[in-house]
Design a protein around this motif. Structure first.
Motif, PDB file in Angstrom:
ATOM      1  N   VAL A  16       0.831  -1.210   0.000  1.00  0.00           N
ATOM      2  CA  VAL A  16       0.000   0.000   0.000  1.00  0.00           C
ATOM      3  C   VAL A  16       0.862   1.256   0.000  1.00  0.00           C
ATOM      4  O   VAL A  16       0.593   2.228  -0.727  1.00  0.00           O
ATOM      5  CB  VAL A  16      -0.951  -0.016   1.211  1.00  0.00           C
ATOM      6  CG1 VAL A  16      -1.689   1.306   1.340  1.00  0.00           C
ATOM      7  CG2 VAL A  16      -1.943  -1.161   1.082  1.00  0.00           C
ATOM      8  N   ALA A  17       1.936   1.254   0.830  1.00  0.00           N
ATOM      9  CA  ALA A  17       2.822   2.423   0.865  1.00  0.00           C
ATOM     10  C   ALA A  17       3.511   2.631  -0.481  1.00  0.00           C
ATOM     11  O   ALA A  17       3.704   3.770  -0.935  1.00  0.00           O
ATOM     12  CB  ALA A  17       3.863   2.262   1.977  1.00  0.00           C
ATOM     13  N   GLY A  18       3.887   1.513  -1.151  1.00  0.00           N
ATOM     14  CA  GLY A  18       4.514   1.650  -2.461  1.00  0.00           C
ATOM     15  C   GLY A  18       3.571   2.229  -3.491  1.00  0.00           C
ATOM     16  O   GLY A  18       3.949   3.089  -4.304  1.00  0.00           O
ATOM     17  N   VAL A  19       2.299   1.771  -3.477  1.00  0.00           N
ATOM     18  CA  VAL A  19       1.321   2.328  -4.413  1.00  0.00           C
ATOM     19  C   VAL A  19       1.030   3.786  -4.099  1.00  0.00           C
ATOM     20  O   VAL A  19       0.868   4.621  -4.994  1.00  0.00           O
ATOM     21  CB  VAL A  19       0.027   1.485  -4.364  1.00  0.00           C
ATOM     22  CG1 VAL A  19      -1.064   2.120  -5.213  1.00  0.00           C
ATOM     23  CG2 VAL A  19       0.302   0.066  -4.838  1.00  0.00           C
ATOM     24  N   TRP A  20       0.982   4.107  -2.793  1.00  0.00           N
ATOM     25  CA  TRP A  20       0.668   5.483  -2.385  1.00  0.00           C
ATOM     26  C   TRP A  20       1.798   6.454  -2.737  1.00  0.00           C
ATOM     27  O   TRP A  20       1.573   7.535  -3.266  1.00  0.00           O
ATOM     28  CB  TRP A  20       0.379   5.483  -0.887  1.00  0.00           C
ATOM     29  CG  TRP A  20       0.213   6.850  -0.284  1.00  0.00           C
ATOM     30  CD1 TRP A  20      -0.449   7.911  -0.805  1.00  0.00           C
ATOM     31  CD2 TRP A  20       0.747   7.284   0.966  1.00  0.00           C
ATOM     32  NE1 TRP A  20      -0.369   8.985   0.032  1.00  0.00           N
ATOM     33  CE2 TRP A  20       0.352   8.632   1.126  1.00  0.00           C
ATOM     34  CE3 TRP A  20       1.497   6.664   1.960  1.00  0.00           C
ATOM     35  CZ2 TRP A  20       0.704   9.354   2.254  1.00  0.00           C
ATOM     36  CZ3 TRP A  20       1.834   7.387   3.082  1.00  0.00           C
ATOM     37  CH2 TRP A  20       1.449   8.725   3.216  1.00  0.00           C
ATOM     38  N   GLN A  21       3.023   6.049  -2.432  1.00  0.00           N
ATOM     39  CA  GLN A  21       4.151   6.945  -2.650  1.00  0.00           C
ATOM     40  C   GLN A  21       4.806   6.767  -4.020  1.00  0.00           C
ATOM     41  O   GLN A  21       5.667   7.562  -4.377  1.00  0.00           O
ATOM     42  CB  GLN A  21       5.207   6.715  -1.551  1.00  0.00           C
ATOM     43  CG  GLN A  21       4.751   7.082  -0.158  1.00  0.00           C
ATOM     44  CD  GLN A  21       4.567   8.576   0.012  1.00  0.00           C
ATOM     45  OE1 GLN A  21       5.127   9.372  -0.745  1.00  0.00           O
ATOM     46  NE2 GLN A  21       3.772   8.969   0.990  1.00  0.00           N
ATOM     47  N   GLY A  22       4.425   5.740  -4.750  1.00  0.00           N
ATOM     48  CA  GLY A  22       5.093   5.479  -6.021  1.00  0.00           C
ATOM     49  C   GLY A  22       4.421   6.124  -7.208  1.00  0.00           C
ATOM     50  O   GLY A  22       4.432   5.562  -8.306  1.00  0.00           O
ATOM     51  N   ARG A  23       3.795   7.266  -7.026  1.00  0.00           N
ATOM     52  CA  ARG A  23       3.150   7.966  -8.137  1.00  0.00           C
ATOM     53  C   ARG A  23       4.187   8.451  -9.134  1.00  0.00           C
ATOM     54  O   ARG A  23       5.207   9.026  -8.762  1.00  0.00           O
ATOM     55  CB  ARG A  23       2.340   9.145  -7.603  1.00  0.00           C
ATOM     56  CG  ARG A  23       1.203   8.742  -6.683  1.00  0.00           C
ATOM     57  CD  ARG A  23       0.638   9.933  -5.969  1.00  0.00           C
ATOM     58  NE  ARG A  23       1.642  10.517  -5.073  1.00  0.00           N
ATOM     59  CZ  ARG A  23       1.446  11.615  -4.360  1.00  0.00           C
ATOM     60  NH1 ARG A  23       0.305  12.259  -4.471  1.00  0.00           N
ATOM     61  NH2 ARG A  23       2.386  12.080  -3.569  1.00  0.00           N
ATOM     62  N   ARG A  24       3.879   8.292 -10.402  1.00  0.00           N
ATOM     63  CA  ARG A  24       4.809   8.708 -11.449  1.00  0.00           C
ATOM     64  C   ARG A  24       4.660  10.197 -11.693  1.00  0.00           C
ATOM     65  O   ARG A  24       3.561  10.726 -11.816  1.00  0.00           O
ATOM     66  CB  ARG A  24       4.517   7.931 -12.728  1.00  0.00           C
ATOM     67  CG  ARG A  24       5.560   8.151 -13.806  1.00  0.00           C
ATOM     68  CD  ARG A  24       5.356   7.177 -14.937  1.00  0.00           C
ATOM     69  NE  ARG A  24       6.361   7.369 -15.981  1.00  0.00           N
ATOM     70  CZ  ARG A  24       6.458   6.622 -17.066  1.00  0.00           C
ATOM     71  NH1 ARG A  24       5.603   5.630 -17.247  1.00  0.00           N
ATOM     72  NH2 ARG A  24       7.380   6.854 -17.969  1.00  0.00           N
ATOM     73  N   PHE A  25       5.769  10.905 -11.793  1.00  0.00           N
ATOM     74  CA  PHE A  25       5.763  12.351 -11.979  1.00  0.00           C
ATOM     75  C   PHE A  25       5.675  12.757 -13.445  1.00  0.00           C
ATOM     76  O   PHE A  25       5.542  13.926 -13.753  1.00  0.00           O
ATOM     77  CB  PHE A  25       7.017  12.966 -11.356  1.00  0.00           C
ATOM     78  CG  PHE A  25       7.074  12.786  -9.868  1.00  0.00           C
ATOM     79  CD1 PHE A  25       6.286  13.562  -9.034  1.00  0.00           C
ATOM     80  CD2 PHE A  25       7.886  11.824  -9.296  1.00  0.00           C
ATOM     81  CE1 PHE A  25       6.322  13.395  -7.666  1.00  0.00           C
ATOM     82  CE2 PHE A  25       7.924  11.660  -7.925  1.00  0.00           C
ATOM     83  CZ  PHE A  25       7.148  12.443  -7.105  1.00  0.00           C
ATOM     84  N   GLY A  26       5.753  11.834 -14.348  1.00  0.00           N
ATOM     85  CA  GLY A  26       5.712  12.171 -15.766  1.00  0.00           C
ATOM     86  C   GLY A  26       6.616  11.252 -16.554  1.00  0.00           C
ATOM     87  O   GLY A  26       7.320  10.412 -15.993  1.00  0.00           O
ATOM     88  N   PRO A  27       6.618  11.391 -17.858  1.00  0.00           N
ATOM     89  CA  PRO A  27       7.471  10.520 -18.689  1.00  0.00           C
ATOM     90  C   PRO A  27       8.940  10.790 -18.442  1.00  0.00           C
ATOM     91  O   PRO A  27       9.353  11.923 -18.156  1.00  0.00           O
ATOM     92  CB  PRO A  27       7.050  10.870 -20.117  1.00  0.00           C
ATOM     93  CG  PRO A  27       6.496  12.259 -20.006  1.00  0.00           C
ATOM     94  CD  PRO A  27       5.850  12.350 -18.671  1.00  0.00           C
ATOM     95  N   LEU A  28       9.728   9.749 -18.548  1.00  0.00           N
ATOM     96  CA  LEU A  28      11.163   9.903 -18.368  1.00  0.00           C
ATOM     97  C   LEU A  28      11.756  10.656 -19.556  1.00  0.00           C
ATOM     98  O   LEU A  28      11.311  10.508 -20.702  1.00  0.00           O
ATOM     99  CB  LEU A  28      11.823   8.520 -18.235  1.00  0.00           C
ATOM    100  CG  LEU A  28      11.385   7.694 -17.018  1.00  0.00           C
ATOM    101  CD1 LEU A  28      12.060   6.328 -17.076  1.00  0.00           C
ATOM    102  CD2 LEU A  28      11.735   8.409 -15.733  1.00  0.00           C
ATOM    103  N   VAL A  29      12.751  11.477 -19.286  1.00  0.00           N
ATOM    104  CA  VAL A  29      13.414  12.278 -20.311  1.00  0.00           C
ATOM    105  C   VAL A  29      14.832  11.740 -20.481  1.00  0.00           C
ATOM    106  O   VAL A  29      15.600  11.697 -19.519  1.00  0.00           O
ATOM    107  CB  VAL A  29      13.459  13.770 -19.922  1.00  0.00           C
ATOM    108  CG1 VAL A  29      14.208  14.567 -20.974  1.00  0.00           C
ATOM    109  CG2 VAL A  29      12.048  14.302 -19.749  1.00  0.00           C
ATOM    110  N   ALA A  30      15.138  11.302 -21.688  1.00  0.00           N
ATOM    111  CA  ALA A  30      16.490  10.845 -21.999  1.00  0.00           C
ATOM    112  C   ALA A  30      17.313  12.039 -22.458  1.00  0.00           C
ATOM    113  O   ALA A  30      16.949  12.730 -23.412  1.00  0.00           O
ATOM    114  CB  ALA A  30      16.447   9.778 -23.085  1.00  0.00           C
TER     115      ALA A  30
END
Length: 435
Positions: free
Chosen positions: A299-313
């Protein structure tokens, strides 16, 4: 506010570029940022010293333990250390007793063959009831040294532990031949008691220590074999066998037959089938707690693991222009209304540039820079100090005004050192006095 901050930082970047151009050095190679071995060792010398001390301490401990370690396990037949029993074994061999050192249960069982005396010292209580019964049936006589709870329950029902003896014992209190020949035992004995059920089964105690118990008990096991219980290894150990009547008792018990099997069980003699499983050893509350902990982690991983956006290479190294950095920082200050922090950055940059313009040392403080700027511009020192250190903006308008005042002060300091400015001022003022 944002435009003003950007112009100040942008101007700083232009000045830095002009200074670099004025040096005439042109394009130079970037300095290497990879630390040398010498720099690496110098930076981490404290940790290196700590590691060296720990390693040296480990070697010292290993050396001490290696020097103090006995040549073999306690009461081993080939162990000449104080806790071993090599002295007794060598005496028995000199008197014609064939001593066999058994390294496993099967070897001891085969060597006993129903005609030999077996000395059993199960220091860690490895043998279970089945194997204890088998070894007692295979031996003509069984001498058990310092038995554990399982050994007493299996081989001598009714014989119980009774603690340590109060001192040397000289009361034989039985008609056992080896005990009568010994006459007494040294200090360091462990005692057992013999209850009525054991007495009825033929058990009797020797070497009574008052009303506390006996150092030796003799009788027959439930399977019918002769068993002698000796409460302590003191009777057989090299360091104490020569005290009192220990040697006479030890030789009398182990030398009663022409063949002696000296058996010290090891880890390989444990019955794996009877060993408890991990689930049996684990308390009942562990499994629910582990399940709950796993759920909380997920649950903590799902809660805190929100993606901030697409990765930039992005290829490295990345060169970020000073103006872009200043713009981004100004926008952050404007968004969070961090007027004081923004003003501090402007003041720090202004003080550094004024100090550099007036050729002040790098160690010069704000007070020294304020005094030098006031002398150069002819302004009031207190007003300059308030501008560089004290005034706080109440709103965005005040921040813009303070930023403009800082820029004006810096420009005034630069004009005060420009000869052309002095000539223009002289034409405007016939007296030649500086305003």
């Amino acid at each position: 506010m944002t435009a003003t901050v950007e112009s100040r930082d942008g101007g700083s970047g232009s000045s830095a570029g002009a200074d670099a151009a004025g040096t005439g050095t042109g394009t130079t190679a970037a300095p290497s940022v990879t630390p040398t071995v010498r720099a690496f060792l110098k930076r981490r010398r404290a940790w290196i010293v700590i590691a060296a001390v720990l390693v040296l301490g480990a070697f010292i401990v290993m050396a001490i333990q290696g020097g103090a370690r006995t040549p073999g396990p306690p009461l081993a037949a080939d162990n000449p250390a104080p806790g071993g029993a090599k002295a007794l074994v060598e005496v028995l061999r000199d008197h014609g007793v064939d001593v066999t050192e058994a390294r496993s249960f099967d070897a001891a069982l085969g060597a006993a063959d129903g005609t030999a005396t077996v000395l059993l010292y199960d220091e860690y209580g490895i043998l279970d009831e089945r194997r204890l019964t088998e070894i007692s049936e295979a031996a003509e006589r069984l001498v058990v040294v310092e038995p554990g709870f399982t050994a007493l329950e299996t081989l001598a029902p009714g014989v119980r532990f009774a603690g340590a003896a109060s001192g040397p014992i000289d009361d034989v209190a039985c008609d056992l031949g080896p005990a009568e020949r010994a006459g007494s035992l040294s200090d360091g004995q462990r005692l057992v008691t013999v209850d009525d059920s054991a007495i009825d089964a033929g058990w009797h105690g020797c070497f009574r220590d008052g009303d506390f118990g006996f150092a030796v008990a003799a009788g027959q096991s439930p399977s019918g074999g002769d068993v002698t219980i000796v409460g302590s290894t003191t009777v057989f150990a090299n360091e104490s066998i020569t005290e009192a009547g220990n040697a006479a008792l030890a030789i009398g018990l182990t030398g009663a037959s022409d063949r002696l099997v000296w058996y010290l069980p090891g880890p390989g003699d444990a019955d794996a089938a009877d060993a408890p499983t991990l689930a049996e050893l684990t308390p009942g509350w562990v499994s629910p707690v582990m399940v709950l902990a796993i759920i909380v982690v997920i649950v903590a991983g799902v809660w805190q693991g929100r993606r901030f956006g697409p990765l930039v290479a992005e290829r490295l190294p990345v060169n970020v222009p000073a103006g872009e950095t200043s713009t981004g920082r100004a926008r952050l200050y404007a968004r969070t209304a961090a007027r004081t922090h923004a003003l501090d950055q402007l003041r720090i940059a202004t003080v550094i540039r004024i100090a550099r313009t007036l050729r002040l040392p790098r160690s010069a403080g704000v007070d020294e820079v304020t005094e030098a700027a006031a002398r150069a511009t002819g302004r009031d020192g207190a007003a300059v100090h308030r501008l560089l250190a004290d005034d706080l903006p109440a709103d965005d308008r005040a921040l813009v005004d303070l930023a403009a005042a800082l820029a004006e002060l810096e420009a005034a300091v630069q004009r005060s050192l420009d000869p052309r400015s002095a000539q223009l001022d002289d034409r405007d003022d016939p007296t030649g006095r500086r305003p």
